[in-house]
Structures are given as structure tokens and as C-alpha cells.
Design a protein around this motif. Structure first.
Motif, PDB file in Angstrom:
ATOM      1  N   GLY A  67      16.570  30.577 -17.058  1.00 40.73           N
ATOM      2  CA  GLY A  67      17.609  30.572 -18.077  1.00 40.73           C
ATOM      3  C   GLY A  67      17.330  29.558 -19.163  1.00 40.73           C
ATOM      4  O   GLY A  67      17.462  29.854 -20.363  1.00 40.73           O
ATOM      5  N   GLY A  70      14.618  30.686 -21.278  1.00 35.61           N
ATOM      6  CA  GLY A  70      15.132  31.722 -22.173  1.00 35.61           C
ATOM      7  C   GLY A  70      15.728  31.126 -23.433  1.00 35.61           C
ATOM      8  O   GLY A  70      15.543  31.653 -24.537  1.00 35.61           O
ATOM      9  N   GLY A  71      16.446  29.992 -23.289  1.00 34.41           N
ATOM     10  CA  GLY A  71      16.991  29.307 -24.463  1.00 34.41           C
ATOM     11  C   GLY A  71      15.898  28.785 -25.372  1.00 34.41           C
ATOM     12  O   GLY A  71      16.008  28.855 -26.605  1.00 34.41           O
ATOM     13  N   GLY A  74      14.444  31.657 -27.235  1.00 32.34           N
ATOM     14  CA  GLY A  74      15.332  32.083 -28.304  1.00 32.34           C
ATOM     15  C   GLY A  74      15.094  31.304 -29.588  1.00 32.34           C
ATOM     16  O   GLY A  74      15.226  31.847 -30.688  1.00 32.34           O
ATOM     17  N   LYS A  75      14.736  30.022 -29.457  1.00 30.03           N
ATOM     18  CA  LYS A  75      14.420  29.197 -30.620  1.00 30.03           C
ATOM     19  C   LYS A  75      13.030  29.518 -31.163  1.00 30.03           C
ATOM     20  O   LYS A  75      12.822  29.606 -32.378  1.00 30.03           O
ATOM     21  CB  LYS A  75      14.505  27.719 -30.254  1.00 30.03           C
ATOM     22  N   ILE A  97      18.413  38.149 -20.613  1.00 30.72           N
ATOM     23  CA  ILE A  97      17.801  37.197 -21.532  1.00 30.72           C
ATOM     24  C   ILE A  97      18.316  37.376 -22.955  1.00 30.72           C
ATOM     25  O   ILE A  97      18.160  36.496 -23.807  1.00 30.72           O
ATOM     26  CB  ILE A  97      16.268  37.308 -21.472  1.00 30.72           C
ATOM     27  N   SER A  99      21.260  37.111 -23.717  1.00 30.95           N
ATOM     28  CA  SER A  99      22.303  36.090 -23.873  1.00 30.95           C
ATOM     29  C   SER A  99      21.777  34.836 -24.548  1.00 30.95           C
ATOM     30  O   SER A  99      22.552  34.041 -25.080  1.00 30.95           O
ATOM     31  CB  SER A  99      22.889  35.722 -22.502  1.00 30.95           C
ATOM     32  N   PHE A 100      20.451  34.650 -24.515  1.00 35.42           N
ATOM     33  CA  PHE A 100      19.845  33.459 -25.105  1.00 35.42           C
ATOM     34  C   PHE A 100      19.206  33.750 -26.464  1.00 35.42           C
ATOM     35  O   PHE A 100      18.356  33.007 -26.937  1.00 35.42           O
ATOM     36  CB  PHE A 100      18.798  32.884 -24.151  1.00 35.42           C
ATOM     37  N   TYR A 197      29.725  29.104 -19.915  1.00 31.62           N
ATOM     38  CA  TYR A 197      28.314  29.154 -20.289  1.00 31.62           C
ATOM     39  C   TYR A 197      27.472  28.392 -19.275  1.00 31.62           C
ATOM     40  O   TYR A 197      27.948  27.469 -18.612  1.00 31.62           O
ATOM     41  CB  TYR A 197      28.130  28.555 -21.685  1.00 31.62           C
ATOM     42  N   TRP A 219      24.473  25.856 -22.640  1.00 31.01           N
ATOM     43  CA  TRP A 219      24.094  26.855 -23.634  1.00 31.01           C
ATOM     44  C   TRP A 219      25.335  27.554 -24.155  1.00 31.01           C
ATOM     45  O   TRP A 219      26.273  27.833 -23.409  1.00 31.01           O
ATOM     46  CB  TRP A 219      23.151  27.889 -23.028  1.00 31.01           C
ATOM     47  N   GLY A 223      23.625  27.775 -29.461  1.00 29.98           N
ATOM     48  CA  GLY A 223      22.395  27.165 -28.985  1.00 29.98           C
ATOM     49  C   GLY A 223      22.654  26.105 -27.929  1.00 29.98           C
ATOM     50  O   GLY A 223      23.723  26.063 -27.302  1.00 29.98           O
ATOM     51  N   PHE A 224      21.675  25.231 -27.713  1.00 30.23           N
ATOM     52  CA  PHE A 224      21.804  24.160 -26.733  1.00 30.23           C
ATOM     53  C   PHE A 224      22.831  23.131 -27.197  1.00 30.23           C
ATOM     54  O   PHE A 224      23.036  22.911 -28.383  1.00 30.23           O
ATOM     55  CB  PHE A 224      20.467  23.449 -26.531  1.00 30.23           C
TER      56      PHE A 224
END
Length: 245
Positions: A67, A70-71, A74-75, A97, A99-100, A197, A219, A223-224
């Protein structure tokens, strides 16, 4: 005199990092959103074009690592990037994925039976300049294997992720960073009931030219986000209260 010495030492450190190819932070450079954790890296820049190593010792930590990665993807893949995900086992549910912020169609999943084939495929994929990131799921990584992967990304500048599932022993590697991610109880918005989240306890066990660090991160669609000390205390109190008895 003391200020002059400190300025000289600071300049020497920056020169050494520049000679080693560590990128300098520019004013217009976007961050990964990791907050104080990102400052643990040289010049406060999340290193791209290197190999990142993640270690997990149970299924929950493996899912948490997937997970969190995955974040990061995403970036990294915001500009129509492509990722190759290789492994003899698949611990990620492709649809999740999204979701990210990652389109599952932009990830090519490759399944191989033997780990040496997984590492070979990763090395070859890392040589492709048109790929944004390559991830491999294995059980053990040694220094020689990691060095081959690092040499590949030094030419292509592709970012690599190695996820070690329950390694027998943590061996020395040439990876730029070694991460350990564990899951934390999620928090829903405004205290409403239900699942919130994902939250993680993220630890940088080793950072080349940087300093080890640890942060609690969640998350969201934005974003983070790192927890403040007050949020950590409230979250820990809620978790302990729910588990009384």
C-alpha cells in the motif's frame, strides 16, 4: 571563527553529495509528501533512479508495504508513467491500487516461478529508459544481486523497488534505502464510524548518505500526510481504549 568552520563543513558535504551524483533540491521541485521523513534523505530529496529495499516479516506488513509503495508510485507515475511489477507471488490486488492514484492499466504484472528469474527480469526491465518504476517481490536479496540492479538504474535512471517477504536474514545490500512499513489503526474523517484511510508506521532503517528516521503516515486523496504529535496521542488512546479487555 566557529561559523566559518560550520559553513565550510556544510559546503564540503554538499560538494561530496554532488560528486556522488546526489540531486540538489531546486525551488520548483515537487516532493513526495513524506514530510519530516523526506528530510532524512540527502539534501531532503527522495532519491529516484536508485533501488529502494522494503522488508516485511508477515502478511500484514507485506500488505502495508504494498500500500505504501502504491502511494509512492502514485507520485512517480503522474505523467503517464509505466511500472513493471514482477514476482512469483502477487500480494497486491490490482484494482485496489487505484486508491493511490495509480491506473492499474499502467502496471504490467509479470509472474515467474523462480526468484533468480524474477531478479533477471527486474534487471532487464530496469535497463528500459521508458519505464518509470520496476518492482520485484522476492524472499532474499544479497549484495551482489543488489549491486547488479543498482548498476542498471545508474544508466537508465529508472526507480526500482525490492520487496523482501520474510527474509531468513537481512543481508548487506547496495540499495539506497531500506524501509520497514507496518500497519496502524485507520482513522475515519470527523470521527465517523467505519474504516478510514490507511495508516502506516514507516521506518527508514538505512539511508545512503542520509540518516535513519521514523514517522507515522496516512494516505488520503490529497496524498501522504504525517501525523502531528497530538494526532498520534489521540490515535494511540483510541486504539488502546478499543482494545481494553
Amino acid at each position: 571563527m566557529l561559523e566559518d568552520k560550520q559553513a565550510l563543513i556544510s559546503k564540503l558535504k554538499k560538494d561530496l553529495l554532488a560528486w556522488q551524483g546526489v540531486p540538489q533540491r531546486s525551488n520548483d521541485e515537487s516532493t513526495m509528501g513524506l514530510g519530516p521523513l523526506e528530510k532524512a534523505f540527502p539534501n531532503g530529496v527522495f532519491p529516484k533512479g536508485v533501488i529502494h529495499e522494503f522488508v516485511s516479516f508477515n502478511r500484514m506488513d507485506s500488505a502495508a508495504s504494498c500500500g505504501f509503495i502504491g502511494g509512492l508510485l502514485g507520485k512517480l507515475m503522474q505523467a503517464d508513467g509505466i511500472c513493471i511489477w514482477i514476482g512469483s507471488i502477487q500480494t497486491v490486488f490490482p484494482a485496489a491500487i487505484r486508491s493511490f492514484g495509480v491506473d492499474p492499466a499502467s502496471i504490467v504484472f509479470v509472474s515467474m516461478q523462480r526468484e533468480k528469474d524474477v531478479l533477471w527480469a527486474m534487471e532487464e526491465a530496469l535497463k528500459c529508459h521508458g519505464i518509470t518504476a520496476v518492482l520485484a517481490e522476492i524472499h532474499q536479496l544479497d549484495f551482489v544481486q543488489s549491486r547488479r540492479l543498482q548498476l542498471a538504474v545508474e544508466k537508465s535512471r529508472v526507480t526500482g523497488f525490492i520487496l523482501q517477504h520474510n527474509p531468513k536474514i537481512l543481508l548487506a545490500t547496495s540499495c539506497a534505502a531500506r524501509w520497514k512499513v507496518t500497519s496502524l489503526p485507520s482513522q475515519s474523517d470527523d470521527g465517523l464510524p467505519g474504516i478510514g484511510y490507511p495508516c502506516w508506521d514507516v521506518e527508514l532503517l538505512k539511508v545512503r548518505n542520509g540518516s535513519p528516521a521514523k514517522e507515522q503516515i496516512t494516505w488520503s486523496p490529497q496524498g501522504f500526510k504525517t501525523f502531528s504529535k497530538k494526532e498520534i496521542q489521540v490515535k494511540d488512546w483510541n486504539y488502546n481504549y478499543q482494545n481494553l479487555g
